[in-house]
Design an enzyme around this catalytic site. Structure first.
Site, PDB file in Angstrom:
ATOM      1  N   CYS A  42       0.653   6.829  10.196  1.00 32.41           N
ATOM      2  CA  CYS A  42       1.127   7.015  11.565  1.00 32.41           C
ATOM      3  C   CYS A  42       0.666   5.876  12.468  1.00 32.41           C
ATOM      4  O   CYS A  42      -0.515   5.545  12.488  1.00 32.41           O
ATOM      5  CB  CYS A  42       0.619   8.349  12.117  1.00 32.41           C
ATOM      6  SG  CYS A  42       1.260   8.704  13.779  1.00 32.41           S
ATOM      7  N   CYS A  86       6.538  26.061   9.078  1.00 33.93           N
ATOM      8  CA  CYS A  86       6.449  24.902   9.960  1.00 33.93           C
ATOM      9  C   CYS A  86       6.429  23.610   9.147  1.00 33.93           C
ATOM     10  O   CYS A  86       5.464  23.349   8.414  1.00 33.93           O
ATOM     11  CB  CYS A  86       5.198  25.003  10.824  1.00 33.93           C
ATOM     12  SG  CYS A  86       5.042  26.567  11.715  1.00 33.93           S
ATOM     13  N   CYS A 144      -3.731   8.659  18.491  1.00 32.42           N
ATOM     14  CA  CYS A 144      -4.281   9.927  18.980  1.00 32.42           C
ATOM     15  C   CYS A 144      -5.717  10.101  18.480  1.00 32.42           C
ATOM     16  O   CYS A 144      -5.973  10.107  17.273  1.00 32.42           O
ATOM     17  CB  CYS A 144      -3.416  11.087  18.506  1.00 32.42           C
ATOM     18  SG  CYS A 144      -1.677  10.925  18.969  1.00 32.42           S
ATOM     19  N   CYS A 176       8.299  25.061  21.202  1.00 30.57           N
ATOM     20  CA  CYS A 176       6.931  25.389  20.828  1.00 30.57           C
ATOM     21  C   CYS A 176       6.052  24.246  21.318  1.00 30.57           C
ATOM     22  O   CYS A 176       6.270  23.091  20.944  1.00 30.57           O
ATOM     23  CB  CYS A 176       6.818  25.549  19.312  1.00 30.57           C
ATOM     24  SG  CYS A 176       5.131  25.761  18.693  1.00 30.57           S
ATOM     25  N   ARG A 201      -0.670  31.643  19.968  1.00 28.83           N
ATOM     26  CA  ARG A 201      -1.159  31.512  18.601  1.00 28.83           C
ATOM     27  C   ARG A 201      -2.551  30.898  18.569  1.00 28.83           C
ATOM     28  O   ARG A 201      -2.779  29.841  19.151  1.00 28.83           O
ATOM     29  CB  ARG A 201      -0.189  30.661  17.770  1.00 28.83           C
ATOM     30  CG  ARG A 201      -0.599  30.507  16.323  1.00 28.83           C
ATOM     31  CD  ARG A 201       0.577  30.146  15.424  1.00 28.83           C
ATOM     32  NE  ARG A 201       1.281  28.949  15.804  1.00 28.83           N
ATOM     33  CZ  ARG A 201       2.446  28.937  16.469  1.00 28.83           C
ATOM     34  NH1 ARG A 201       3.005  30.073  16.863  1.00 28.83           N
ATOM     35  NH2 ARG A 201       3.030  27.798  16.761  1.00 28.83           N
ATOM     36  N   CYS A 239      -6.797  12.885  15.731  1.00 24.43           N
ATOM     37  CA  CYS A 239      -6.004  13.067  14.509  1.00 24.43           C
ATOM     38  C   CYS A 239      -6.476  12.185  13.358  1.00 24.43           C
ATOM     39  O   CYS A 239      -6.598  10.963  13.502  1.00 24.43           O
ATOM     40  CB  CYS A 239      -4.538  12.787  14.805  1.00 24.43           C
ATOM     41  SG  CYS A 239      -3.449  13.117  13.395  1.00 24.43           S
ATOM     42  N   CYS A 279      10.331  26.102  11.869  1.00 19.07           N
ATOM     43  CA  CYS A 279       9.869  25.286  12.985  1.00 19.07           C
ATOM     44  C   CYS A 279       9.672  23.870  12.458  1.00 19.07           C
ATOM     45  O   CYS A 279       9.042  23.681  11.413  1.00 19.07           O
ATOM     46  CB  CYS A 279       8.555  25.824  13.551  1.00 19.07           C
ATOM     47  SG  CYS A 279       7.870  24.824  14.913  1.00 19.07           S
TER      48      CYS A 279
END
Length: 341
Positions: A80, A124, A84, A216, A286, A87, A156
């Site tokens: 990626c 998901c 962030c 979401c 959640r 992460c 999702c």
């Protein structure tokens, strides 16, 4: 003398901690003030049980004693370009994680069957990266169509920033929901990520709504945000009308910029869940990533505010054994919600 900047806690809450009154106002559709939100987060720990008793009224009104299970598959790991700080898959992370391109359809289908076996109602499909290529989107859509044709699962997708035509194609393929978390407050965002903006995330959520996908979007608690910013996050998600709100608690991973961040105390985590239930009363709340290492032995109490869990592992971190989740739900006198398409 009260210090400059000290929140003005409403007198009724300061004296009586009238959480039941706040719960009733939430049920009546009234918007709580920022000061009332701060009162929830800054309540004495002795108030947590009365607070949970009150917010359980709201949770029970909308969801009864049902718990919705969701399962994640890490469909593309690492690789990626985003920075962030939380992460392990980020370009700035040195965490020793598996790195692989988008999984083949057969593996995504096997994951869906595992979700069914774990009694998850929502599967998901999550991929690292800023956004999917058209080829990657084709792979996901092919898998989604077969899952929808053969299994009673809601899907999702969480694939990063989408182009308009990509959002439209996912909706046409039968994806029910699209996840794109705000993660933190607008003010705190530049200290967490610099390769994209808070506004891009907001626009991503608005975009999927325009194409009929259920939005979401959630947060990660424990990244240096203030209590006022946590309240602001809850209101931001209320304004976005997010249908599903995952509340993550930072699980500080060695090798990431936030590796030294401390855990959120369990009692604080419970107050956060209560806050989101009061501000977004009818939405799916959640308890998501990091619940095991932050709530620890108080995990069951989280379900008096939340009505949903991830079952199994997360993206790069381990989750609680599914059998322990089932036992926790049973011991509470709750029941797993069956998928209803």
């Amino acid at each position: 003398m009260k210090a400059i900047g000290t929140p003005q806690i409403p007198e009724t809450l300061e004296k009586a901690a009238d959480w039941q009154a706040l719960a009733q106002r939430a049920l009546d559709g009234e918007r709580l003030s920022v000061e009332e939100g701060l009162a929830v987060l800054e309540a004495d720990n002795d108030e947590v049980m009365p607070l949970l008793q009150a917010v359980f009224r709201v949770r029970k009104h909308f969801y009864g004693k049902k718990v919705k299970l969701n399962m994640i598959i890490n469909a593309k790991s690492g690789l990626c370009p985003e920075d962030c700080g939380y992460c392990a898959q980020s370009v700035v992370s040195s965490a020793p994680i598996a790195k692989y391109p988008l999984l083949e359809k057969a593996t995504l289908l096997a994951g869906a069957r595992e979700a069914m076996a774990r009694q998850a109602g929502t599967y998901c499909i999550v991929a690292s990266g800023k956004g999917p290529t058209d080829k990657e989107l084709d792979q996901v859509i092919e898998a989604v169509k077969e899952i929808r044709a053969t299994m009673p699962l809601k899907i999702c997708a969480c694939l990063g920033l989408l182009k308009d035509d990509q959002a439209e194609r996912l909706a046409e393929a039968g994806v029910h929901r699209y996840n794109h978390n705000l993660n933190t407050s607008r003010a705190n965002y530049p200290s967490i990520t610099t390769t994209h903006t808070y506004d891009q995330r907001v626009e991503s959520v608005e975009k999927v709504k325009r194409y009929g996908l259920s939005p979401c979007s959630g947060v990660i608690i424990g990244m240096g945000e203030t209590n006022r910013e946590i309240v602001e996050m809850a209101y931001a998600l209320r304004e976005l009308e997010a249908d599903s709100i995952p509340i993550n608690f930072l699980n500080a991973i060695p090798g990431t910029p936030l590796e030294q961040a401390g855990r959120t105390p369990a009692m604080k985590a419970l107050k956060v869940l209560a806050l989101f239930r009061l501000i977004c009363p009818s939405k799916e709340i959640r308890v998501a990533g990091g619940r095991e290492v932050n709530l620890r032995t108080l995990q069951p109490l989280g379900l008096y505010a939340a009505n949903s869990l991830f079952v199994g592992d997360y993206l790069t971190t381990k989750g609680q054994d599914a059998a322990a989740d089932y036992q926790m739900i049973e011991d509470l006198g709750f029941e797993i919600e069956q998928c209803a398409l």
